[in-house]
Design an enzyme around this catalytic site. Sequence first.
Site, PDB file in Angstrom:
ATOM      1  N   ASN A 170      -7.317   4.172  -5.114  1.00 50.04           N
ATOM      2  CA  ASN A 170      -8.566   4.725  -5.652  1.00 50.04           C
ATOM      3  C   ASN A 170      -8.499   5.182  -7.104  1.00 50.04           C
ATOM      4  O   ASN A 170      -9.049   6.231  -7.459  1.00 50.04           O
ATOM      5  CB  ASN A 170      -9.066   5.839  -4.735  1.00 50.04           C
ATOM      6  CG  ASN A 170      -9.690   5.229  -3.495  1.00 50.04           C
ATOM      7  OD1 ASN A 170     -10.360   4.212  -3.585  1.00 50.04           O
ATOM      8  ND2 ASN A 170      -9.460   5.833  -2.336  1.00 50.04           N
ATOM      9  N   THR A 190      -7.610   4.115   6.891  1.00 49.73           N
ATOM     10  CA  THR A 190      -7.710   4.589   5.510  1.00 49.73           C
ATOM     11  C   THR A 190      -7.095   3.545   4.582  1.00 49.73           C
ATOM     12  O   THR A 190      -6.346   2.658   5.012  1.00 49.73           O
ATOM     13  CB  THR A 190      -6.932   5.897   5.296  1.00 49.73           C
ATOM     14  OG1 THR A 190      -5.546   5.633   5.491  1.00 49.73           O
ATOM     15  CG2 THR A 190      -7.392   6.991   6.230  1.00 49.73           C
ATOM     16  N   GLY A 203      -4.722   4.017   2.618  1.00 51.74           N
ATOM     17  CA  GLY A 203      -3.267   4.113   2.683  1.00 51.74           C
ATOM     18  C   GLY A 203      -2.691   3.289   3.833  1.00 51.74           C
ATOM     19  O   GLY A 203      -1.697   2.579   3.661  1.00 51.74           O
ATOM     20  N   TRP A 225      -0.064  13.101   3.239  1.00 54.49           N
ATOM     21  CA  TRP A 225       0.050  14.416   3.872  1.00 54.49           C
ATOM     22  C   TRP A 225      -1.363  14.970   4.102  1.00 54.49           C
ATOM     23  O   TRP A 225      -1.886  15.730   3.269  1.00 54.49           O
ATOM     24  CB  TRP A 225       0.890  15.373   3.001  1.00 54.49           C
ATOM     25  CG  TRP A 225       1.170  16.674   3.711  1.00 54.49           C
ATOM     26  CD1 TRP A 225       0.537  17.873   3.512  1.00 54.49           C
ATOM     27  CD2 TRP A 225       2.139  16.911   4.739  1.00 54.49           C
ATOM     28  NE1 TRP A 225       1.047  18.823   4.358  1.00 54.49           N
ATOM     29  CE2 TRP A 225       2.036  18.267   5.120  1.00 54.49           C
ATOM     30  CE3 TRP A 225       3.081  16.098   5.386  1.00 54.49           C
ATOM     31  CZ2 TRP A 225       2.829  18.831   6.115  1.00 54.49           C
ATOM     32  CZ3 TRP A 225       3.875  16.659   6.370  1.00 54.49           C
ATOM     33  CH2 TRP A 225       3.755  18.015   6.713  1.00 54.49           C
ATOM     34  N   HIS A 227      -6.408  16.201  -2.691  1.00 53.43           N
ATOM     35  CA  HIS A 227      -6.002  15.197  -3.676  1.00 53.43           C
ATOM     36  C   HIS A 227      -5.168  15.889  -4.754  1.00 53.43           C
ATOM     37  O   HIS A 227      -5.463  17.025  -5.105  1.00 53.43           O
ATOM     38  CB  HIS A 227      -7.214  14.579  -4.382  1.00 53.43           C
ATOM     39  CG  HIS A 227      -7.915  13.530  -3.577  1.00 53.43           C
ATOM     40  ND1 HIS A 227      -9.200  13.133  -3.849  1.00 53.43           N
ATOM     41  CD2 HIS A 227      -7.511  12.782  -2.531  1.00 53.43           C
ATOM     42  CE1 HIS A 227      -9.556  12.187  -2.989  1.00 53.43           C
ATOM     43  NE2 HIS A 227      -8.553  11.956  -2.178  1.00 53.43           N
ATOM     44  N   HIS A 237     -12.508   8.568   9.234  1.00 52.58           N
ATOM     45  CA  HIS A 237     -11.058   8.456   9.131  1.00 52.58           C
ATOM     46  C   HIS A 237     -10.389   9.417  10.099  1.00 52.58           C
ATOM     47  O   HIS A 237     -10.885  10.507  10.339  1.00 52.58           O
ATOM     48  CB  HIS A 237     -10.592   8.863   7.730  1.00 52.58           C
ATOM     49  CG  HIS A 237     -10.843   7.827   6.693  1.00 52.58           C
ATOM     50  ND1 HIS A 237     -10.976   6.503   6.960  1.00 52.58           N
ATOM     51  CD2 HIS A 237     -10.953   7.943   5.350  1.00 52.58           C
ATOM     52  CE1 HIS A 237     -11.177   5.841   5.836  1.00 52.58           C
ATOM     53  NE2 HIS A 237     -11.178   6.687   4.842  1.00 52.58           N
TER      54      HIS A 237
HETATM   55  N1  CTP Z   1      -3.840  10.499   1.983  1.00 54.40           N
HETATM   56  C1  CTP Z   1      -3.108  11.361   2.785  1.00 54.40           C
HETATM   57  N2  CTP Z   1      -3.315  12.702   2.702  1.00 54.40           N
HETATM   58  C2  CTP Z   1      -4.230  13.216   1.873  1.00 54.40           C
HETATM   59  C3  CTP Z   1      -5.004  12.355   1.062  1.00 54.40           C
HETATM   60  C4  CTP Z   1      -4.788  10.987   1.137  1.00 54.40           C
HETATM   61  O1  CTP Z   1      -2.285  10.911   3.563  1.00 54.40           O
HETATM   62  N3  CTP Z   1      -4.387  14.538   1.799  1.00 54.40           N
HETATM   63  C5  CTP Z   1      -3.560   9.053   2.020  1.00 54.40           C
HETATM   64  C6  CTP Z   1      -4.504   8.291   2.938  1.00 54.40           C
HETATM   65  O2  CTP Z   1      -3.800   7.247   3.571  1.00 54.40           O
HETATM   66  C7  CTP Z   1      -5.514   7.723   1.973  1.00 54.40           C
HETATM   67  C8  CTP Z   1      -4.684   7.480   0.714  1.00 54.40           C
HETATM   68  O3  CTP Z   1      -3.728   8.532   0.718  1.00 54.40           O
HETATM   69  O4  CTP Z   1      -6.092   6.528   2.406  1.00 54.40           O
HETATM   70  C9  CTP Z   1      -5.489   7.504  -0.566  1.00 54.40           C
HETATM   71  O5  CTP Z   1      -6.250   8.694  -0.653  1.00 54.40           O
HETATM   72  P1  CTP Z   1      -7.827   8.662  -0.873  1.00 54.40           P
HETATM   73  O6  CTP Z   1      -8.119   8.097  -2.196  1.00 54.40           O
HETATM   74  O7  CTP Z   1      -8.397   9.994  -0.561  1.00 54.40           O
HETATM   75  O8  CTP Z   1      -8.189   7.624   0.292  1.00 54.40           O
HETATM   76  P2  CTP Z   1      -9.382   6.985   1.126  1.00 54.40           P
HETATM   77  O9  CTP Z   1      -8.885   6.589   2.460  1.00 54.40           O
HETATM   78  O10 CTP Z   1      -9.982   5.918   0.355  1.00 54.40           O
HETATM   79  O11 CTP Z   1     -10.404   8.114   1.341  1.00 54.40           O
HETATM   80  P3  CTP Z   1     -11.945   8.046   1.116  1.00 54.40           P
HETATM   81  O12 CTP Z   1     -12.511   7.358   2.309  1.00 54.40           O
HETATM   82  O13 CTP Z   1     -12.295   9.486   1.048  1.00 54.40           O
HETATM   83  O14 CTP Z   1     -12.211   7.315  -0.173  1.00 54.40           O
END
Ligand code: CTP
Length: 319
Positions: free
Chosen positions: A132, A241, A243, A263, A277, A293
């Site tokens: 992202n 997600t 990730g 985490w 984040h 998610h």
């Molecule tokens: N992640 C995590 N713990 C967090 C934030 C993120 O494990 N506190 C991991 C997740 O696997 C996530 C990845 O890091 O998919 C990237 O973070 P983010 O950009 O927030 O992911 P998205 O899944 O795209 O979330 P969103 O749907 O909110 O865009």
Amino acid sequence: GAEVVINGSSSPAVVDRSNESIKHNIQPASAKWRHNQTLSLRIRKQILKFLDAEKDISVLKGTLKPGDIIHYIFDRDSTMNVSQNLYDLLPRTSPLKNKHFQTCAIVGNSGVLLNSGCGQEIDTHSFVIRCNLAPVQEYARDVGLKTDLVTMNPSVIQRAFEDLVNATWREKLLQRLHSLNGSILWIPAFMARGGKERVEWVNELILKHRVNVRTAYPSLRLLHAVRGYWLTNKVHIKRPTTGLLMYTLATRFCNQIYLYGFWPFPLDQNQNPVKYHYYDSLKYGYTSQASPHTMPLEFKALKSLHEQGALKLTVGQCD
Ligand code: CTP
């Protein structure tokens, strides 16, 4: 050989935020983690039954033409037209064609990275995946700089670039894109409606300013395939997600996979608060209400794979 046990129970992802992080204690980096090559290969083989990262990482030019109508994966009743710009940016061949890397880093966006000092270690991996368009420059000590692939959900344009309301924000995004300097920019354009304009703005910017990135737009079947793979391992994920998608894809072309910034809990292992984040003020809990998610459930599965040596999770400081 022995079965891959990814998730022993199929209990739903009910999150008890007060002590969730205690249950997920991960041993310090120095402790005895060892890569399990046999298991990694078995997982790659299993995943290949559902998807092939080389193909599913992007729709290719030969398979679509401008004007084609696509139904969004999550909003089947909504459609989009393949624009000329999107068509122009589709790769002719897979950006992962014949790619193999000894070690890969997947960098999630959790605040657990702050003060981790992991930047140098992350940058030593042969292929580094980020999510992202997360900023790196200001956080280099903790997250590193090297970026070989970065994802961009359309919502990032809204959240991090103010929907490009004025020239300043357009310039900011343009600078970020220029800084990618030849890496792969992975845009899930066909997943959910609502991102249509944002994807088009980014496409236009890239073409107009001849930004040096290799664009990729995940295949229409990727999400279902990923969900299918995890389902057969008793991990019930509604919407994987970014990730988890990246880990699942990476098994195809990475021998060893190292995860950082995963985490999804508000407290770290020492019960200190952790930002959702590392780079913004989005609050923890935002996902559980706003999107389907189930990050803690995914984390449990990844942790189990860590314990078996199929991947390595780093959730504390790097040496
Ligand atoms: N992640 C995590 N713990 C967090 C934030 C993120 O494990 N506190 C991991 C997740 O696997 C996530 C990845 O890091 O998919 C990237 O973070 P983010 O950009 O927030 O992911 P998205 O899944 O795209 O979330 P969103 O749907 O909110 O865009």
